[in-house]
Design an enzyme around this catalytic site. Structure first.
Site, PDB file in Angstrom:
ATOM      1  N   GLY A   1      -7.603  29.348 -30.702  1.00 22.54           N
ATOM      2  CA  GLY A   1      -8.561  30.200 -30.019  1.00 22.54           C
ATOM      3  C   GLY A   1      -8.399  30.042 -28.528  1.00 22.54           C
TER       4      GLY A   1
ATOM      5  N   HIS B   1     -16.432  15.350 -25.073  1.00 18.75           N
ATOM      6  CA  HIS B   1     -15.880  15.419 -26.429  1.00 18.75           C
ATOM      7  C   HIS B   1     -16.164  14.129 -27.193  1.00 18.75           C
ATOM      8  CE1 HIS B   1     -13.064  19.040 -26.769  1.00 18.75           C
ATOM      9  NE2 HIS B   1     -13.773  19.236 -25.670  1.00 18.75           N
TER      10      HIS B   1
ATOM     11  N   SER C   1     -13.705  28.333 -26.703  1.00 20.26           N
ATOM     12  CA  SER C   1     -14.047  29.271 -27.782  1.00 20.26           C
ATOM     13  C   SER C   1     -14.833  28.623 -28.905  1.00 20.26           C
ATOM     14  CB  SER C   1     -12.763  29.885 -28.355  1.00 20.26           C
ATOM     15  OG  SER C   1     -11.957  28.867 -28.932  1.00 20.26           O
ATOM     16  N   GLY C   2     -14.915  27.290 -28.915  1.00 24.27           N
ATOM     17  CA  GLY C   2     -15.570  26.576 -30.008  1.00 24.27           C
ATOM     18  C   GLY C   2     -14.594  26.058 -31.050  1.00 24.27           C
TER      19      GLY C   2
END
Length: 198
Positions: A35, A76, A39-40
């Site tokens: 992606g 993250h 974008s996830g």
């Protein structure tokens, strides 16, 4: 008993494409999640790993060169929590993939940073990609690879960026061809492009 029957089945032994996790979702040997930036895709990839019921291992490919990258890495890590084993794979992922064991599931995040490292080190792209694909193929644990789709924007203005875009496109094509399952994430919405949903 069920696992014994599965492991002695010729189809199971000859075709290591699905990893069995009883009472959990099955995760194929190789899943690609691609992606655009933000974008996830990483969160979706993490959910695939966690839903497998296997022990999660994170192969981190990013090199930290400034405070902005450090903040992104910290974000993250905080999101993943303490159940993940994190392995620094910024200088190559082959050793991390080779060290993975049955009962684990591996998230390689991401192939785009891996490629950037290879190019910045002025290493041979063909040799590097060949080694990566081989390591993915022989990994004892299922692997989910995150990668960026970089070919849908404008043509970059400089030669290095154009070279990177072309290399990333070729890498994504190779990963998608080898993967059992391919997901495309757009605005946080995962779309299945190849294979079956777990």
């Amino acid at each position: 008993m069920v696992m014994l029957v599965l492991r002695t089945c010729p189809l199971y032994a000859a075709h290591r494409r699905l990893v069995h996790s009883w009472d959990e979702k099955m995760l194929p040997a190789l899943t690609l999640v691609l992606g655009g930036a933000a974008s996830g895709k990483s969160q979706w990839a993490e959910s695939l790993i966690l839903n497998s019921g296997l022990s999660p291992v994170y192969l981190a490919t990013s090199r930290i060169w400034d405070d902005e990258m450090q903040a992104k890495v910290d974000l993250h890590k905080a999101r993943r929590g303490t159940e993940w084993v994190t392995v620094d794979a910024s200088n190559g992922v082959e050793d991390g993939l080779a060290a993975a064991k049955e009962g684990q599931s591996v998230l390689l995040d991401c192939a785009t940073m891996w490629l950037a490292n290879v190019m910045m080190d002025d290493a041979d792209l063909i040799e590097g990609q060949t080694a990566l694909m081989g390591a993915l193929d022989t990994c004892a644990a299922p692997v989910v690879v995150v990668t960026n789709e970089v070919g849908q924007g404008i043509v970059p203005e400089n030669a290095l960026a154009r070279r990177f875009r072309e290399a990333q496109g070729r890498l994504n094509i190779a990963l998608a061809a080898q993967a059992d399952t391919v997901w495309h994430v757009l605005a946080g919405l995962p779309q299945l492009r190849k294979g079956d949903a777990p």
